[in-house]
Design a protein around this motif. Structure first.
Motif, PDB file in Angstrom:
ATOM      1  N   THR A   1     -14.183  -7.504 -26.557  1.00 47.33           N
ATOM      2  CA  THR A   1     -14.860  -8.597 -27.258  1.00 47.33           C
ATOM      3  C   THR A   1     -13.872  -9.688 -27.652  1.00 47.33           C
ATOM      4  O   THR A   1     -14.181 -10.883 -27.563  1.00 47.33           O
TER       5      THR A   1
ATOM      6  N   VAL B   1     -21.314  -8.198 -29.017  1.00 48.37           N
ATOM      7  CA  VAL B   1     -21.490  -7.471 -30.285  1.00 48.37           C
ATOM      8  C   VAL B   1     -22.970  -7.176 -30.507  1.00 48.37           C
ATOM      9  O   VAL B   1     -23.351  -6.046 -30.851  1.00 48.37           O
TER      10      VAL B   1
ATOM     11  N   ASN C   1     -24.080  -4.322 -28.050  1.00 45.06           N
ATOM     12  CA  ASN C   1     -23.598  -2.981 -28.410  1.00 45.06           C
ATOM     13  C   ASN C   1     -24.248  -2.494 -29.703  1.00 45.06           C
ATOM     14  O   ASN C   1     -24.703  -1.351 -29.783  1.00 45.06           O
ATOM     15  N   TYR C   2     -24.273  -3.363 -30.711  1.00 45.65           N
ATOM     16  CA  TYR C   2     -24.858  -2.964 -31.997  1.00 45.65           C
ATOM     17  C   TYR C   2     -26.375  -2.772 -31.865  1.00 45.65           C
ATOM     18  O   TYR C   2     -26.924  -1.752 -32.274  1.00 45.65           O
TER      19      TYR C   2
END
Lengths: 114, 130
Positions: B96, B108, B111-112
């Motif tokens: 990232t 981000v 993935n989150y």
């Protein structure tokens, strides 16, 4: 050496180091935060320092990849939110990324100096 | 069982075997996935490993507060070993940091967002099956 063997050996050592850290700290969330930030510093250092392919696979992909964990972090965050601790969940998720990013920058600076 | 839990050698051996398998599997997802071009990109490979590992660990951790459906040895081998090593935070953070601001935010969020959703799906599946 076969890349999978290098990654596997590094992964075994990284997972053992994560487990040992968690058992010695005996604090949930703090243990995951610790390994993820520490592993990010180390990987930041490895990708900027002059290292060969074998070191990158064993220490980077293997050790750092397995020492740090996303799945445990995700389960912890979802459980916090599920328990109604939304502020803590948001702080944990945001703090984890901010701290890891600072870790990568510190590691990168150290690696660049080598 | 308590002696096993208090000792170090047995748990470390299980975690090591699991960690070896999990890390090698992640490497395989990142570089060798046949026919799926997107997975051969390191960033999507990490995303795929993180989402898959979160789903499976979510399913496994479902009963954590309810009781010990999954025995301690299996938790150490599969949970702490394989699934925690299959996923990675350091590689995600380093990848990232190397992206421009828009792609970094997207990585981000992916993935989150997908990782947390995968945990919920895993928990639901485990609850539905049990």
């Amino acid at each position: 050496m076969n890349p999978f063997v290098l990654v596997g050996i590094g992964g075994a050592v990284g997972a053992m180091a994560r487990y040992t850290t968690a058992r010695l700290l005996e604090r949930e969330l703090v243990d995951t935060l610790s390994v993820n930030v520490l592993g990010s510093v180390l990987l930041g250092l490895l990708v900027t320092a002059p290292a060969g392919d074998a070191v990158a696979l064993a220490a980077g992909t293997g050790f750092c990849g397995a020492f740090t964990t996303f799945s445990s972090f995700a389960v912890e965050t979802v459980q916090l939110a599920g328990d109604g601790e939304l502020r803590t969940a948001a702080l944990y998720a945001g703090g984890m990324f901010a701290a890891a990013l600072v870790g990568v920058l510190i590691g990168g600076t150290l690696g660049g100096a080598l | 069982m308590s002696g096993f839990r208090e000792g170090w050698v047995g748990p470390l051996a299980l975690v090591a075997v699991g960690g070896c398998l999990g890390a090698a599997l992640r490497h395989g997802i990142t570089v060798l996935t046949p026919g799926v071009a997107a997975l051969q990109d390191p960033i999507t490979g990490t995303l795929a490993a993180n989402v898959l590992g979160s789903f499976l660990l979510g399913a496994m951790a479902y009963d954590a507060g309810v009781g010990q459906v999954v025995p301690t040895r299996a938790r150490l081998l599969v949970g702490t070993g394989v699934l925690s090593s299959l996923t990675t935070y350091s590689t995600f953070a380093v990848q990232t940091s190397g992206l421009g601001p828009e792609l970094a935010a997207l990585n981000v969020a992916a993935n989150y967002g997908l990782g947390f959703a995968a945990v919920v799906c895993g928990q639901r599946l485990a609850g539905w099956l049990s």
